[in-house]
Scaffold this motif. Structure first.
Motif, PDB file in Angstrom:
ATOM      1  N   HIS A 165       0.827  -1.209   0.000  1.00  0.00           N
ATOM      2  CA  HIS A 165       0.000   0.000   0.000  1.00  0.00           C
ATOM      3  C   HIS A 165       0.861   1.259   0.000  1.00  0.00           C
ATOM      4  O   HIS A 165       0.588   2.214  -0.744  1.00  0.00           O
ATOM      5  N   LEU A 166       1.889   1.277   0.840  1.00  0.00           N
ATOM      6  CA  LEU A 166       2.673   2.502   0.978  1.00  0.00           C
ATOM      7  C   LEU A 166       3.485   2.798  -0.275  1.00  0.00           C
ATOM      8  O   LEU A 166       3.537   3.950  -0.732  1.00  0.00           O
ATOM      9  N   SER A 167       4.109   1.787  -0.865  1.00  0.00           N
ATOM     10  CA  SER A 167       4.899   2.045  -2.079  1.00  0.00           C
ATOM     11  C   SER A 167       4.013   2.462  -3.240  1.00  0.00           C
ATOM     12  O   SER A 167       4.389   3.334  -4.039  1.00  0.00           O
ATOM     13  N   SER A 168       2.809   1.890  -3.336  1.00  0.00           N
ATOM     14  CA  SER A 168       1.918   2.279  -4.433  1.00  0.00           C
ATOM     15  C   SER A 168       1.375   3.688  -4.225  1.00  0.00           C
ATOM     16  O   SER A 168       1.260   4.471  -5.182  1.00  0.00           O
ATOM     17  N   LEU A 169       1.066   4.059  -2.973  1.00  0.00           N
ATOM     18  CA  LEU A 169       0.616   5.417  -2.690  1.00  0.00           C
ATOM     19  C   LEU A 169       1.715   6.420  -3.014  1.00  0.00           C
ATOM     20  O   LEU A 169       1.480   7.440  -3.680  1.00  0.00           O
ATOM     21  N   GLU A 170       2.939   6.138  -2.562  1.00  0.00           N
ATOM     22  CA  GLU A 170       4.050   7.044  -2.842  1.00  0.00           C
ATOM     23  C   GLU A 170       4.345   7.126  -4.337  1.00  0.00           C
ATOM     24  O   GLU A 170       4.719   8.186  -4.849  1.00  0.00           O
TER      25      GLU A 170
END
Length: 343
Positions: free
Chosen positions: A300-305
């Protein structure tokens, strides 16, 4: 005007005045919002010892204090201020996620960017409601030692913040130890970032000597240059080794994976915590619980960033629009977040 409303209005006025003064005080050291958290910032060299105050934050389970927000009313005080760290992508990603959800609930949210030390000072002094990027137990141990008595922890939301050496997904090396015997595969080159970054120091002082990589050309340049080299190599199907860190959008944008680190030369993983001003849980129980419910895994975090910061997407601009787009693609995230079901 009711007593509650009058009190809330007075709080807003004092908060706005204090925040304005803090922003003026830190204007000389706070740069414009950047798009590179260079290995946890230049203060993260991986060599520090856990301070007595920070050691209690060495272990955490993201979401362990979760609770369904359906059991809580939104707060009377709807004016919220958040400090985000200059150049730390995850700081702005998490802050803008919270901003999006709270503004849908009728709150007014202000995100201001600071260097880490002034941000902690502002929260501890009550001028800012909270920050969302406390790296512990190492990177921000000094801040916790100095200000911990004036901060309220509001849960950790990520537990894999670390420095890495990464390669393209289909390359032969599985461990950093493999690189010494595979120099030809990687053109005897390790692509690094800025000379002042903690990641660079950790690689020079620990990974290179401990794994016998002295014959590699350690190219020290900048984070954008490293990412450009990573993009070229993966686009062309070439093998490449780079210094990287988690969280980072490169893990979503490129076919890349971390090398195993059996010697622990790159240091251990850290946790990312929320910290609020003292009394925030009493003043804003709804927002405090929302913070405790937040859990972001690597995917989730890498895709959001990636949506927010990569040059192929929003490039660090229009962050609210970027968050909205990401949430459109992750339609269950907010419902699960509010229900305390992300953990």
């Amino acid at each position: 005007m009711t007593t509650t409303a009058r009190t809330t209005t007075l709080k807003r006025g004092r908060k706005a005045a204090s925040l304005g003064a803090l922003l003026m005080t830190t204007a000389l050291v706070a740069s414009a919002c950047g798009a590179e958290n260079e290995g946890g910032g230049s203060d993260n060299n991986g060599d520090g010892d856990d301070s007595s105050a920070a050691s209690e934050f060495a272990d955490c389970t993201p979401g362990e204090e979760s609770s369904d927000l359906a059991d809580l009313d939104t707060d009377d005080d709807t004016d919220i201020t958040i400090a985000a760290f200059n150049g730390w992508d995850e700081s702005f990603a998490a802050s803008h996620l919270v901003k999006h959800v709270l503004e849908d609930e009728g709150y007014t949210v202000t995100i201001s960017n600071f260097d880490a030390a002034p941000a902690y000072t502002g929260v501890a002094g009550g001028d800012i409601d909270f920050l969302m990027d406390g790296w512990l137990p190492i990177t921000h141990a000094e801040q916790i030692e100095n200000y911990g008595d004036d901060l309220e922890p509001q849960g950790c939301w990520y537990d894999n913040a670390k420095l890495t050496i990464a390669v393209n997904e289909d390359s032969p090396a599985q461990s950093i130890a493999d690189l010494a015997g595979m120099g030809d595969d990687y053109d005897n080159t390790l692509v690094g970032i800025d000379p002042g970054a903690g990641l660079t120091k950790q690689t020079q002082d620990h990974a290179i000597p401990e794994y016998g990589l002295q014959d590699y050309d350690f190219q020290i340049s900048s984070a954008p240059a490293m990412l450009a080299a990573l993009k070229r190599a993966t686009d062309n199907g070439d093998d490449i080794a780079v210094t990287l860190w988690r969280p980072h959008w490169a893990y979503d944008a490129f076919p890349v994976r971390d090398l195993e680190d059996p010697k622990g030369a790159m240091g251990g993983a850290e946790n990312i915590y929320n910290f609020s001003r003292t009394g925030f849980s009493d003043d804003n129980p709804y927002v405090a619980q929302l913070l405790k419910n937040l859990v972001l895994d690597d995917e989730h975090l890498s895709s959001l960033e990636n949506v927010m910061f990569s040059e192929d997407n929003y490039g660090g601009e229009n962050m609210e629009e970027a968050v909205s787009e990401w949430l459109d693609d992750n339609s269950d995230f907010v419902d699960d977040w509010k229900a305390g079901a992300l953990g």
